[in-house]
Design an enzyme around this catalytic site. Sequence first.
Site, PDB file in Angstrom:
ATOM      1  N   GLY A  53       0.817  -1.221   0.186  1.00 56.28           N
ATOM      2  CA  GLY A  53       0.117  -0.096   0.113  1.00 56.28           C
ATOM      3  C   GLY A  53       0.901   1.264  -0.010  1.00 56.28           C
ATOM      4  O   GLY A  53       1.034   1.851  -1.187  1.00 56.28           O
ATOM      5  N   ASP A  54       1.238   1.647   1.189  1.00 56.95           N
ATOM      6  CA  ASP A  54       2.099   3.035   1.214  1.00 56.95           C
ATOM      7  C   ASP A  54       3.010   3.129   0.301  1.00 56.95           C
ATOM      8  O   ASP A  54       3.324   4.063  -0.228  1.00 56.95           O
ATOM      9  CB  ASP A  54       2.575   2.964   2.651  1.00 56.95           C
ATOM     10  CG  ASP A  54       1.245   3.005   3.733  1.00 56.95           C
ATOM     11  OD1 ASP A  54       0.512   2.036   3.459  1.00 56.95           O
ATOM     12  OD2 ASP A  54       1.493   3.793   4.628  1.00 56.95           O
ATOM     13  N   PHE A  55       4.013   2.078   0.463  1.00 57.77           N
ATOM     14  CA  PHE A  55       5.353   2.276  -0.452  1.00 57.77           C
ATOM     15  C   PHE A  55       5.300   1.822  -1.933  1.00 57.77           C
ATOM     16  O   PHE A  55       5.454   2.770  -2.716  1.00 57.77           O
ATOM     17  CB  PHE A  55       6.341   1.310   0.183  1.00 57.77           C
ATOM     18  CG  PHE A  55       6.700   1.484   1.716  1.00 57.77           C
ATOM     19  CD1 PHE A  55       6.222   2.800   2.311  1.00 57.77           C
ATOM     20  CD2 PHE A  55       7.157   0.442   2.404  1.00 57.77           C
ATOM     21  CE1 PHE A  55       6.474   3.047   3.474  1.00 57.77           C
ATOM     22  CE2 PHE A  55       7.189   0.608   3.809  1.00 57.77           C
ATOM     23  CZ  PHE A  55       6.866   1.853   4.325  1.00 57.77           C
TER      24      PHE A  55
END
Length: 221
Positions: A16-18
């Site tokens: 998700g974030d990265f």
Amino acid sequence: IGVPGRPPVPPANYLGDFGGGAMLLVVGLLAALHEARSSGRGQVVDAAMCDGAALLSAFMVGWKAQGLWSRPRGENMLDGGAHFYACYDCADGKPIAVGAIEPQFYAELRRRAGLDDPAFDAQLDAGRWPELKDKLAAIFRTRTRAEWCALLEGTDACFAPVLDWDEAPQHPHNAARGNWLEAGGVMQPAPAPRFSRTAARTPEPPTATTLAAALAAWPAR
């Protein structure tokens, strides 16, 4: 992602974030800058984490459409179901990984690991994978990780030790590549990718001023 019959495993922040978020945004920004060179116009880059996470699954979705990814979690070729693409514990409890998909790599793994049992001939028979995983797990438990590394690492057996955060920087391949560096007393990944003409600077620890500015910009929670 996870063991069959168990809850899914959180993939840290990689999907998700990265990967689905920050990396997708970087690709979008670079693409928009490239396009602006010819058009002379700017545009909004809409890069949502849910979009990026979905995009990262395109390979698996393609396999699903071909009927090659339809079994429950942890029972497919690339999610740990196949005996030749999985992680195992060694005699000392330290883990290793194998990913010998192609026939020539699988043959090399068999030759070097002594997998003479004719049962291993059925490499792509998914119905035999649980049995073959048990057999291979028992074989890998007969030696320590260091012993398996001496036998398999650097060959076409598609083998690697699974390293923790402290071990990874010390691995000979990572050391030769300079993949990790110490900055401000913290061991961390080196900048990547690398450029032949415009090398990235070595990271520096934040100063009190930059740290205060970053904290001030952090949204209130």
